[in-house]
Design a protein around this motif. Structure first.
Motif, mmCIF file in Angstrom:
data_model
loop_
_atom_site.group_PDB
_atom_site.id
_atom_site.type_symbol
_atom_site.label_atom_id
_atom_site.label_comp_id
_atom_site.label_asym_id
_atom_site.label_seq_id
_atom_site.Cartn_x
_atom_site.Cartn_y
_atom_site.Cartn_z
ATOM 1 N N GLU A 150 0.833 -1.212 0.000
ATOM 2 C CA GLU A 150 0.000 0.000 0.000
ATOM 3 C C GLU A 150 0.866 1.260 0.000
ATOM 4 O O GLU A 150 0.561 2.254 -0.652
ATOM 5 C CB GLU A 150 -0.911 -0.019 1.227
ATOM 6 N N GLU A 151 1.983 1.176 0.724
ATOM 7 C CA GLU A 151 2.899 2.329 0.811
ATOM 8 C C GLU A 151 3.480 2.663 -0.567
ATOM 9 O O GLU A 151 3.529 3.831 -0.974
ATOM 10 C CB GLU A 151 4.025 2.021 1.801
ATOM 11 N N LYS A 152 3.928 1.620 -1.298
ATOM 12 C CA LYS A 152 4.480 1.835 -2.639
ATOM 13 C C LYS A 152 3.427 2.392 -3.583
ATOM 14 O O LYS A 152 3.710 3.261 -4.415
ATOM 15 C CB LYS A 152 5.035 0.528 -3.189
ATOM 16 N N SER A 153 2.198 1.893 -3.435
ATOM 17 C CA SER A 153 1.100 2.375 -4.280
ATOM 18 C C SER A 153 0.841 3.857 -4.033
ATOM 19 O O SER A 153 0.641 4.638 -4.972
ATOM 20 C CB SER A 153 -0.177 1.578 -3.997
ATOM 21 N N GLN A 154 0.854 4.252 -2.765
ATOM 22 C CA GLN A 154 0.631 5.650 -2.424
ATOM 23 C C GLN A 154 1.740 6.538 -2.978
ATOM 24 O O GLN A 154 1.479 7.633 -3.497
ATOM 25 C CB GLN A 154 0.530 5.802 -0.903
ATOM 26 N N ARG A 155 3.009 6.066 -2.857
ATOM 27 C CA ARG A 155 4.133 6.856 -3.372
ATOM 28 C C ARG A 155 4.023 7.041 -4.870
ATOM 29 O O ARG A 155 4.291 8.120 -5.410
ATOM 30 C CB ARG A 155 5.464 6.180 -3.012
ATOM 31 N N ALA A 156 3.625 5.968 -5.570
ATOM 32 C CA ALA A 156 3.481 6.051 -7.030
ATOM 33 C C ALA A 156 2.382 7.030 -7.403
ATOM 34 O O ALA A 156 2.538 7.849 -8.328
ATOM 35 C CB ALA A 156 3.177 4.667 -7.597
ATOM 36 N N ALA A 157 1.275 6.982 -6.664
ATOM 37 C CA ALA A 157 0.154 7.892 -6.949
ATOM 38 C C ALA A 157 0.547 9.343 -6.693
ATOM 39 O O ALA A 157 0.237 10.241 -7.480
ATOM 40 C CB ALA A 157 -1.057 7.508 -6.100
ATOM 41 N N VAL A 158 1.240 9.571 -5.562
ATOM 42 C CA VAL A 158 1.692 10.934 -5.235
ATOM 43 C C VAL A 158 2.652 11.463 -6.302
ATOM 44 O O VAL A 158 2.597 12.630 -6.692
ATOM 45 C CB VAL A 158 2.362 10.951 -3.845
#
Length: 554
Positions: free
Chosen positions: A455-463
């Motif tokens: 989830e953390e990697k997904s959030q970083r990619a989205a940001v």
């Protein structure tokens, strides 16, 4: 000053060869020496402070005067009370600026001659150049003083030096003034700020491995102390009475070490002596000349904005690839000149004086390179920088194989993706069913977590995506306001580059990209300092250009 003191004056007295002449004149106690140069005051190097020159300045046996040859009043002041003038001043020969060279080498020389005549100076010795008879087209082998000036010279320095020399020789005998001209060829030695430093810079930048031409062109070099000695021989000959003085005056003399050598062999000896590789790769002159003309054209465009004089110019290419040897018999017969330092000894002294530029004294990189850090410092960095050559080669072959099987084959995107998924599924299935050991080698299983996106990697990619989008929107807002023309120029240039890339097919771009990432990063790591220095110079030049443009707009 006591009346019995005899004074001489050296123009350009802080120049390379002139410094050695000044030192020699002081050591021989022939004259008290007046040093004339452009600087408002004399600044001694550390070795000069307690040396011959420093002591002479303190005792009054040497003086410094600030004099610009283009100002006759200052030239008259510098020549006041001198019995002999050694006219050695000249602009840097690498600066091919006609107005500058003519102002100093011709108009400045006229001022020196007129000052000598008006002040009844007895002798004037002019430092010319062997290049006054070189046209840049025809080589010279064992040339003597019977050679005439060419219709067109190789550069403005040589052309204006020839004009100045002709004026000096013509002035011989005017109101008792005796003159002659010394034509040294290829001056080298300690204190030179051009030849050896530029060679070392080229070696450190990886450019010294090239030979321009066939490498067989012969050259005459002259150790700097021999040049100074030739001037003193000329002064003694002119000061002699009778036929010796008559034969010596009004003449030009080629001065060399009398030991012709292949030009590129000479350069190799200096480079090897300082711990660098000798040049080996030969590049034909006809290949280099178009590049040199382009470099010169760019320099003419950007010189007003601070661009430094390039080393690669047409005149320099001709000098590096032509035969240029000269006969010094006339100087030997009429001036009594013979070299006092051999070529071998001169080379040894020169190399020793530049020991601080030796290869082993180059600054060593402390820790990993910048590009290694930029690439994450892990396996990717090791692959692209060829730290693990076997792994790098295998990875590159995989990229190439992918190109030929999926891109060059002409498949559609859907077909390519389907084939990749199929291959991945087959590979994972076979890999999962393989035994833990084969022929004693452990087979590492691919864990499921390797494909999991947290989830953390997904959030970083989205940001990251949102941030890029907002940046693009900010650029569009700025363009709509029409206030930042530099931003507009950057956007236009970027889009032009993208449009140019669009001309090429994806197949070519992919293959070129693979080659670039496996070569560019590797080269940058090896030449990090040189590339950073070049980028820094380009950035400074761009900033200066931007500043100058803004000033013009105002």
């Amino acid at each position: 000053m006591a009346s019995q003191e005899r004074w001489c004056m050296v123009t350009g007295g802080r120049g390379f060869a002139a410094r050695h002449l000044v030192e020699m004149l002081i050591r021989y106690e022939m004259f008290c020496v007046r040093i004339a140069d452009l600087g408002p005051s004399i600044k001694l190097d550390p070795y000069e402070e307690e040396g011959t020159l420093g002591k002479a300045l303190k005792s009054g046996r040497a003086q410094y005067v600030s004099a610009d040859l283009r100002d006759k009043a200052r030239v008259l002041k510098a020549c006041q009370g001198a019995e002999i003038v050694f006219h050695m001043a000249a602009p840097d020969s690498s600066i091919n600026n006609y107005n500058l060279h003519r102002a100093v080498n011709v108009e400045g020389t006229k001022n020196v001659i007129e000052a000598c005549v008006e002040l009844q100076v007895k002798r004037l010795i002019y430092t010319s150049s062997a290049s006054v008879v070189f046209d840049g087209v025809h080589g010279i082998f064992n040339g003597d003083e019977s050679l005439s000036y060419p219709v067109k010279h190789n550069d403005f320095y040589s052309a204006t030096k020839a004009e100045g020399e002709a004026l000096v020789l013509k002035a011989n005998g005017e109101k008792g003034l005796l003159t002659c001209s010394i034509r040294p060829s290829g001056i080298f030695g300690p204190g030179d700020k051009l030849l050896v430093p530029s060679l070392v810079d080229a070696a450190r930048a990886g450019k010294s491995k090239f030979i321009i031409g066939d490498g067989k062109n012969m050259y005459d070099f002259t150790y700097v102390e021999n040049v100074a000695h030739a001037h003193i021989c000329a002064e003694r000959a002119l000061a002699s009475k009778g036929t010796v003085s008559e034969k010596a005056s009004g003449q030009a003399y080629f001065v060399t070490n009398m030991e012709p050598i292949k030009f590129w062999e000479f350069m190799s000896l200096i480079l090897e002596g300082l711990g660098y590789e000798r040049p080996r790769i030969k590049i034909p002159t006809f290949v280099m000349m178009p590049i040199a003309h382009l470099v010169e054209f760019i320099y003419r465009l950007f010189a007003p904005y601070g661009m430094k004089v390039p080393q690669l110019t047409p005149s320099r290419i001709r000098l590096l690839s032509s035969d240029r040897t000269f006969n010094s018999s006339k100087a030997k017969d009429r001036l009594g000149y013979t070299p006092i330092v051999s070529l071998q000894e001169g080379l040894e002294r020169t190399i020793e004086s530049y020991s601080h530029l030796r290869a082993e004294h180059q600054p060593k990189r402390d820790g990993p390179s910048k590009v290694h850090k930029y690439l994450g410092g892990g396996r990717v960095a090791d692959i692209l920088l060829w730290k693990d050559k076997k792994l790098s080669l295998v990875t590159m072959l995989i990229f190439v194989a992918f190109y030929y099987n999926f891109i060059a084959s002409g498949y559609t995107i859907v077909a390519t993706i389907s084939k990749l998924i199929l291959l991945a599924a087959v590979f994972l299935y076979i890999h999962a069913n393989m035994p833990e050991k084969i022929f004693g080698c452990t087979v590492e299983k691919v864990p499921v977590s390797a494909f999991h996106c947290s989830e953390e990697k997904s959030q970083r990619a989205a940001v990251s995506v949102v941030s890029q989008w907002n940046t693009a929107v900010g650029i569009l807002k700025s363009l709509c306001r029409g206030s930042d023309w530099m931003l507009f120029l950057k956007v236009v240039m970027t889009l032009l580059i993208v449009s140019l890339l669009g001309v090429f097919s994806f197949q070519r771009l992919y293959l070129a990209g693979v080659l670039v990432i496996f070569v560019a990063f590797f080269i940058y790591e090896k030449k990090e300092e040189e590339i950073d220095h070049l980028v820094s110079r380009i950035t400074r030049f761009g900033s200066k250009l931007k500043s100058d443009t803004k000033k013009k707009d105002l």
